[in-house]
Design a protein around this motif. Structure first.
Motif, PDB file in Angstrom:
ATOM      1  N   ALA A 175      14.176  -6.051   0.068  1.00  0.00           N
ATOM      2  CA  ALA A 175      15.707  -6.017  -0.274  1.00  0.00           C
ATOM      3  C   ALA A 175      15.842  -7.477  -0.172  1.00  0.00           C
ATOM      4  O   ALA A 175      15.698  -8.210   0.600  1.00  0.00           O
ATOM      5  CB  ALA A 175      16.479  -5.180   0.712  1.00  0.00           C
ATOM      6  N   GLY A 176      16.535  -7.998  -1.493  1.00  0.00           N
ATOM      7  CA  GLY A 176      16.683  -9.406  -1.621  1.00  0.00           C
ATOM      8  C   GLY A 176      18.183  -9.750  -1.494  1.00  0.00           C
ATOM      9  O   GLY A 176      19.323  -9.124  -1.616  1.00  0.00           O
ATOM     10  N   PHE A 177      18.325 -10.911  -0.703  1.00  0.00           N
ATOM     11  CA  PHE A 177      19.543 -11.680   0.002  1.00  0.00           C
ATOM     12  C   PHE A 177      19.987 -12.695  -0.864  1.00  0.00           C
ATOM     13  O   PHE A 177      20.622 -13.698  -0.058  1.00  0.00           O
ATOM     14  CB  PHE A 177      19.543 -11.487   1.220  1.00  0.00           C
ATOM     15  CG  PHE A 177      19.875 -10.056   2.150  1.00  0.00           C
ATOM     16  CD1 PHE A 177      21.219  -9.759   2.638  1.00  0.00           C
ATOM     17  CD2 PHE A 177      18.530  -9.201   2.251  1.00  0.00           C
ATOM     18  CE1 PHE A 177      21.246  -8.542   2.978  1.00  0.00           C
ATOM     19  CE2 PHE A 177      18.893  -8.102   2.666  1.00  0.00           C
ATOM     20  CZ  PHE A 177      20.168  -7.566   3.104  1.00  0.00           C
ATOM     21  N   PRO A 200      22.574  -6.099  -1.175  1.00  0.00           N
ATOM     22  CA  PRO A 200      20.815  -6.285  -1.076  1.00  0.00           C
ATOM     23  C   PRO A 200      20.630  -5.846  -2.465  1.00  0.00           C
ATOM     24  O   PRO A 200      20.867  -4.836  -3.150  1.00  0.00           O
ATOM     25  CB  PRO A 200      20.509  -5.513   0.078  1.00  0.00           C
ATOM     26  CG  PRO A 200      21.246  -4.139   0.138  1.00  0.00           C
ATOM     27  CD  PRO A 200      22.892  -5.029  -0.238  1.00  0.00           C
ATOM     28  N   LEU A 201      19.736  -6.468  -3.063  1.00  0.00           N
ATOM     29  CA  LEU A 201      18.961  -6.110  -4.470  1.00  0.00           C
ATOM     30  C   LEU A 201      17.438  -5.614  -4.133  1.00  0.00           C
ATOM     31  O   LEU A 201      16.541  -6.435  -3.661  1.00  0.00           O
ATOM     32  CB  LEU A 201      18.908  -7.381  -5.359  1.00  0.00           C
ATOM     33  CG  LEU A 201      20.214  -8.027  -5.506  1.00  0.00           C
ATOM     34  CD1 LEU A 201      19.868  -9.294  -6.626  1.00  0.00           C
ATOM     35  CD2 LEU A 201      21.060  -6.776  -6.428  1.00  0.00           C
ATOM     36  N   TRP A 251      12.242  -5.310 -10.352  1.00  0.00           N
ATOM     37  CA  TRP A 251      13.713  -5.129  -9.988  1.00  0.00           C
ATOM     38  C   TRP A 251      14.251  -4.661 -11.134  1.00  0.00           C
ATOM     39  O   TRP A 251      14.140  -4.743 -12.387  1.00  0.00           O
ATOM     40  CB  TRP A 251      14.371  -6.517  -9.608  1.00  0.00           C
ATOM     41  CG  TRP A 251      15.809  -6.548  -9.337  1.00  0.00           C
ATOM     42  CD1 TRP A 251      16.497  -5.967  -8.602  1.00  0.00           C
ATOM     43  CD2 TRP A 251      16.639  -6.974 -10.312  1.00  0.00           C
ATOM     44  NE1 TRP A 251      18.064  -5.994  -8.872  1.00  0.00           N
ATOM     45  CE2 TRP A 251      17.962  -6.771  -9.945  1.00  0.00           C
ATOM     46  CE3 TRP A 251      16.460  -7.831 -11.375  1.00  0.00           C
ATOM     47  CZ2 TRP A 251      19.151  -7.402 -10.519  1.00  0.00           C
ATOM     48  CZ3 TRP A 251      17.665  -8.242 -12.286  1.00  0.00           C
ATOM     49  CH2 TRP A 251      18.796  -7.947 -11.850  1.00  0.00           C
ATOM     50  N   ARG A 252      15.337  -3.492 -10.931  1.00  0.00           N
ATOM     51  CA  ARG A 252      16.224  -2.961 -12.068  1.00  0.00           C
ATOM     52  C   ARG A 252      17.608  -2.956 -11.581  1.00  0.00           C
ATOM     53  O   ARG A 252      18.012  -2.901 -10.394  1.00  0.00           O
ATOM     54  CB  ARG A 252      15.753  -1.447 -12.349  1.00  0.00           C
ATOM     55  CG  ARG A 252      14.382  -1.165 -12.581  1.00  0.00           C
ATOM     56  CD  ARG A 252      13.997   0.162 -13.273  1.00  0.00           C
ATOM     57  NE  ARG A 252      14.667   0.689 -14.358  1.00  0.00           N
ATOM     58  CZ  ARG A 252      15.298   1.494 -14.504  1.00  0.00           C
ATOM     59  NH1 ARG A 252      15.730   2.398 -13.729  1.00  0.00           N
ATOM     60  NH2 ARG A 252      16.033   1.802 -15.780  1.00  0.00           N
ATOM     61  N   SER A 253      18.430  -3.109 -12.739  1.00  0.00           N
ATOM     62  CA  SER A 253      19.878  -3.148 -12.542  1.00  0.00           C
ATOM     63  C   SER A 253      20.655  -2.920 -13.679  1.00  0.00           C
ATOM     64  O   SER A 253      20.263  -3.295 -14.832  1.00  0.00           O
ATOM     65  CB  SER A 253      20.241  -4.565 -11.915  1.00  0.00           C
ATOM     66  OG  SER A 253      21.528  -4.510 -11.810  1.00  0.00           O
TER      67      SER A 253
END
Length: 199
Positions: free
Chosen positions: A77-79, A86-87, A163-165
Motif C-alpha cells: 500500500a503506497g503512501f 493508501p494506493l 496499480w489500477r485506479s
C-alpha cells in the motif's frame, strides 16, 4: 509450503507491506494505524487535506485484497501521494523460465480492448531492463480505468508491480513510486526467510 519467498524491501512511511491475514497480528495493525496517522499529519503540515479514511475498514480491505493473491504475489500500500493514500499495488515475482513472455506481455501491454494504444516507456537502468506500461480500459459501467505496470527482468527474475485506479490524475504522481518499488523486489530461499523473520 516450499519454494522461494517474495520479499519487497521497502519500509514506512512510503509503503506498507500487507501480510497474509493469519500474520496480521495486533502489533502489525497498531503499526499500520500509526502510519495512517503520521501520513495524515504530513498532509496537514504540507497544506493538503488528508483522505477521509476509516483506518480499521481500510486495513480490513487491504487484508482481504492480499488474501486473494497467490504465493508469488504481495500487496504493497503506497503512501507517497499526498491526500490519496493508501494506493494498493500488486507485486508479482518469479524466476524467468525458458518460455517466459516478452516484456510487453509481462507488462500487460497486450490483450483486452484498451481505449487507445498503451503508453510504453523504458524502466531506468537501476530497475530494468524492463518497461512501464500505462493503459486505459473501459469497464461495463462506463468508467475509465488506468492500469500502470512496471515490468522488470533482471538476474533471472521477472518482476511486475501493478496499480489500477479510476482517478486518472494520480498517474504522474504514483508512477515514479511504482517504478521504484519494482526495483526492491527479490526472491529468497524459504529457510533464509524464516531465519530473517525470527531475528
Amino acid at each position: 509450503m516450499t519454494g522461494p519467498v517474495l520479499v519487497v524491501d521497502v519500509d514506512p512511511p512510503a509503503w506498507l507491506i500487507v501480510p497474509p491475514a493469519d500474520m496480521a497480528s495486533g502489533p502489525w495493525r497498531e503499526a499500520a494505524a500509526t502510519l495512517f496517522a503520521f501520513s495524515a499529519e504530513v498532509d496537514r503540515t504540507g497544506g493538503v487535506t488528508p483522505p477521509d479514511v476509516d483506518v480499521e475498514a481500510a486495513l480490513d480491505g487491504l487484508l482481504a485484497m492480499a488474501a486473494t493473491l497467490g504465493d508469488g504475489s504481495r500487496l504493497a500500500a503506497g503512501f507517497s501521494v499526498p491526500g490519496a493514500w493508501p494506493l494498493p499495488v500488486v507485486v508479482d515475482a518469479g524466476l524467468t523460465g525458458a518460455d517466459a513472455p516478452d516484456l510487453l506481455e509481462l507488462g500487460r501491454a497486450r490483450g483486452g480492448s484498451p481505449l487507445e494504444a498503451p503508453l510504453i516507456d523504458d524502466l531506468p537502468d537501476d530497475v530494468g531492463p524492463g518497461v512501464v506500461v500505462t493503459r486505459f480500459d473501459l469497464d461495463l459501467e462506463g468508467r475509465v480505468w488506468v492500469t500502470v505496470t512496471a515490468a522488470a527482468r533482471r538476474d533471472g527474475l521477472d518482476v511486475t508491480a501493478t496499480w489500477r485506479s479510476t482517478d486518472l490524475g494520480l498517474v504522474p504522481l504514483q508512477t515514479p513510486a511504482l517504478v521504484e518499488l519494482a526495483g526492491h523486489v527479490r526472491l529468497v530461499d524459504r529457510a533464509d526467510d524464516l531465519q530473517e523473520t525470527s531475528r
